[in-house]
Motif scaffolding. Structure first.
Motif, PDB file in Angstrom:
ATOM      1  N   ARG A 269       4.639  -2.211   1.019  1.00  0.00           N
ATOM      2  CA  ARG A 269       5.327  -2.784  -0.150  1.00  0.00           C
ATOM      3  C   ARG A 269       4.784  -4.161  -0.483  1.00  0.00           C
ATOM      4  O   ARG A 269       4.600  -4.504  -1.665  1.00  0.00           O
ATOM      5  CB  ARG A 269       6.833  -2.860   0.118  1.00  0.00           C
ATOM      6  CG  ARG A 269       7.546  -1.507   0.067  1.00  0.00           C
ATOM      7  CD  ARG A 269       9.052  -1.684   0.060  1.00  0.00           C
ATOM      8  NE  ARG A 269       9.546  -2.151   1.351  1.00  0.00           N
ATOM      9  CZ  ARG A 269       9.962  -1.342   2.322  1.00  0.00           C
ATOM     10  NH1 ARG A 269       9.927  -0.017   2.137  1.00  0.00           N
ATOM     11  NH2 ARG A 269      10.414  -1.826   3.455  1.00  0.00           N
ATOM     12  N   GLN A 270       4.504  -4.966   0.538  1.00  0.00           N
ATOM     13  CA  GLN A 270       3.989  -6.315   0.293  1.00  0.00           C
ATOM     14  C   GLN A 270       2.606  -6.281  -0.356  1.00  0.00           C
ATOM     15  O   GLN A 270       2.314  -7.072  -1.261  1.00  0.00           O
ATOM     16  CB  GLN A 270       3.947  -7.095   1.609  1.00  0.00           C
ATOM     17  CG  GLN A 270       5.315  -7.445   2.157  1.00  0.00           C
ATOM     18  CD  GLN A 270       5.235  -8.228   3.453  1.00  0.00           C
ATOM     19  OE1 GLN A 270       4.153  -8.673   3.851  1.00  0.00           O
ATOM     20  NE2 GLN A 270       6.363  -8.412   4.114  1.00  0.00           N
ATOM     21  N   GLN A 273       2.748  -5.435  -4.012  1.00  0.00           N
ATOM     22  CA  GLN A 273       3.152  -6.579  -4.825  1.00  0.00           C
ATOM     23  C   GLN A 273       2.056  -7.638  -4.880  1.00  0.00           C
ATOM     24  O   GLN A 273       1.842  -8.271  -5.915  1.00  0.00           O
ATOM     25  CB  GLN A 273       4.433  -7.197  -4.263  1.00  0.00           C
ATOM     26  CG  GLN A 273       5.645  -6.286  -4.338  1.00  0.00           C
ATOM     27  CD  GLN A 273       6.853  -6.885  -3.639  1.00  0.00           C
ATOM     28  OE1 GLN A 273       6.779  -7.968  -3.058  1.00  0.00           O
ATOM     29  NE2 GLN A 273       7.975  -6.169  -3.678  1.00  0.00           N
ATOM     30  N   ARG A 274       1.352  -7.811  -3.784  1.00  0.00           N
ATOM     31  CA  ARG A 274       0.353  -8.879  -3.693  1.00  0.00           C
ATOM     32  C   ARG A 274      -0.856  -8.608  -4.565  1.00  0.00           C
ATOM     33  O   ARG A 274      -1.392  -9.520  -5.202  1.00  0.00           O
ATOM     34  CB  ARG A 274      -0.081  -9.040  -2.237  1.00  0.00           C
ATOM     35  CG  ARG A 274      -1.177 -10.061  -2.024  1.00  0.00           C
ATOM     36  CD  ARG A 274      -1.407 -10.291  -0.551  1.00  0.00           C
ATOM     37  NE  ARG A 274      -2.515 -11.199  -0.322  1.00  0.00           N
ATOM     38  CZ  ARG A 274      -2.795 -11.752   0.860  1.00  0.00           C
ATOM     39  NH1 ARG A 274      -2.025 -11.504   1.896  1.00  0.00           N
ATOM     40  NH2 ARG A 274      -3.833 -12.557   1.000  1.00  0.00           N
ATOM     41  N   SER A 276      -1.640  -5.493  -6.953  1.00  0.00           N
ATOM     42  CA  SER A 276      -1.362  -4.170  -7.502  1.00  0.00           C
ATOM     43  C   SER A 276      -2.620  -3.495  -8.052  1.00  0.00           C
ATOM     44  O   SER A 276      -2.735  -2.266  -8.035  1.00  0.00           O
ATOM     45  CB  SER A 276      -0.305  -4.269  -8.604  1.00  0.00           C
ATOM     46  OG  SER A 276      -0.744  -5.142  -9.644  1.00  0.00           O
TER      47      SER A 276
END
Length: 392
Positions: A269-270, A273-274, A276
């Motif tokens: 998930r990180q 977000q970091r 895409s």
């Protein structure tokens, strides 16, 4: 240790007096920088292969007129480091990183090797003035994917030349065929020398088809039983005490817990977000809760692991789910960036095929003769350069 008269590494000998072993103290301890490289026979022989490569390059520069031993040692060292960097990024990584694919909807993803290593996108680790910062997620989990690839036994060579009975050792025995198990009075048995044709494919060698090299196991959760009880570290007898045997599965999961690593799902998930854009290009997405392994966990009452899978387990599960014998997108991204960062942290950073061709083939024309014919320089090329009789 190197010979002060010519710049070559001093090598050890086997029980037939041939240079088939690492240099050793009387106690059996190898005289090398990292004693862990003498932990088992295969790793020790890989170390020896690169020491022989160093000596071969010294001979090439001697033939061109250089006579100063320290200069010869320095030049050969720099070339070996550069070759090693190239092999890690463009031979090893290119074999284990996820390839591009097309999903059921027709959406195409790109190769992690192309995006992260060749293009340099999606950098996760800082590059600060040549100082390497190794991510705990890499050291404590992602780079340990190779433990699932270790087989139960390995063929080492032909006992009687190019045919006949093969010398075969179980994994456990590989840990007792080197290290402190041998010393000057009981040197390495010539029977355990490594014939690299049993480990690499030499594409220009006519007899390769009859040898059938050892193959790695798939990257998945089926770690072979021998890895649950491998011998303790026998390479450094004067270091901290180690247990008689180690359960690799327990150690890896425990190590991740000790380091406080986040779950595979959380890291995924990180990264989404970091970056895409890179995540979309390589097809990064969390594992579905409907895959068989997660259903088995739920049935066994371990449902909390479905959303919080230990990172090492997640990397293996992802590879098994997404790829055929390669890492998945999350594990591939972590490993690719970690390897690239390690190379870029040195003063001999060469990350393209063209750079290594200019350096190695430009300065060492003799290497051209031993190209395996498999495109980019690979470890088979190096083995053939060091030991030409492998392809003669």
């Amino acid at each position: 240790p190197f010979d002060q008269s010519n710049g070559k590494f001093i090598l050890g000998v086997d029980n037939k007096g041939l240079s088939n072993d690492l240099p050793r103290e009387d106690s059996g301890r190898a005289r090398i920088g990292d004693p862990r490289n003498d932990e088992n026979l295969l790793i020790a022989q890989i170390q020896l292969l690169f020491m022989k490569l160093h000596n071969k390059l010294v001979e090439l520069h001697q033939a061109r007129g250089e006579r100063n031993p320290r200069i010869l040692n320095t030049i050969a060292r720099q070339e070996v480091v550069t070759i090693f960097h190239h092999l890690v990024l463009h031979d090893f990584a290119n074999r284990i990183l996820p390839t591009g694919s097309t999903d059921r909807t027709g959406k195409q993803t790109e190769s992690v090797y192309d995006v992260v290593i060749k293009e340099g996108s999606g950098k996760l680790l800082p590059r600060n003035n040549g100082q390497l910062k190794l991510a705990l997620e890499l050291a404590g989990a992602a780079l340990r994917f190779g433990h699932s690839m270790v087989d139960t036994q390995y063929d080492l060579n032909y006992r009687f030349g190019a045919s006949g009975e093969k010398v075969r050792l179980l994994l456990n025995d590989l840990f007792h065929a080197t290290g402190t198990s041998i010393d000057r009075e009981n040197p390495l048995s010539n029977e355990f020398r490594i014939d690299w044709r049993f480990f690499f494919r030499f594409y220009n060698y006519r007899g390769q088809e009859s040898i059938h090299p050892n193959l790695a196991r798939k990257i998945d959760l089926s770690v072979n039983p021998y890895m649950l009880q491998i011998p303790g570290n026998n390479a450094a007898p004067d270091s901290c005490p180690t247990p008689n045997s180690v359960n690799i599965v327990e150690r890896n999961i425990q190590r991740g817990r000790e380091l406080g690593l986040q779950s595979g799902q959380e890291i995924c998930r990180q990264l989404l977000q970091r970056d895409s854009e890179v995540a979309g290009r390589i097809g990064l997405h969390p594992l579905s809760e409907q895959i068989p392994f997660f259903r088995e966990l739920k049935a066994a009452g371990a449902g909390t692991m479905i959303e919080n899978t230990p990172l090492w387990v997640y990397v293996l599960l992802e590879a098994d789910t997404q790829q055929n014998s390669r890492l998945g997108s999350l594990g591939g991204w972590l490993v690719a960036d970690g390897l690239l960062a390690a190379v870029e942290a040195t003063d001999r950073s060469l990350t393209t095929d063209r750079s290594v061709d200019d350096l190695v083939f430009g300065e060492s024309e003799a290497l051209q003769e031993y190209r395996s014919g498999n495109g980019s320089l690979d470890l088979a090329d190096i083995a053939a350069f060091v030991q030409p009789d492998l392809v003669s």
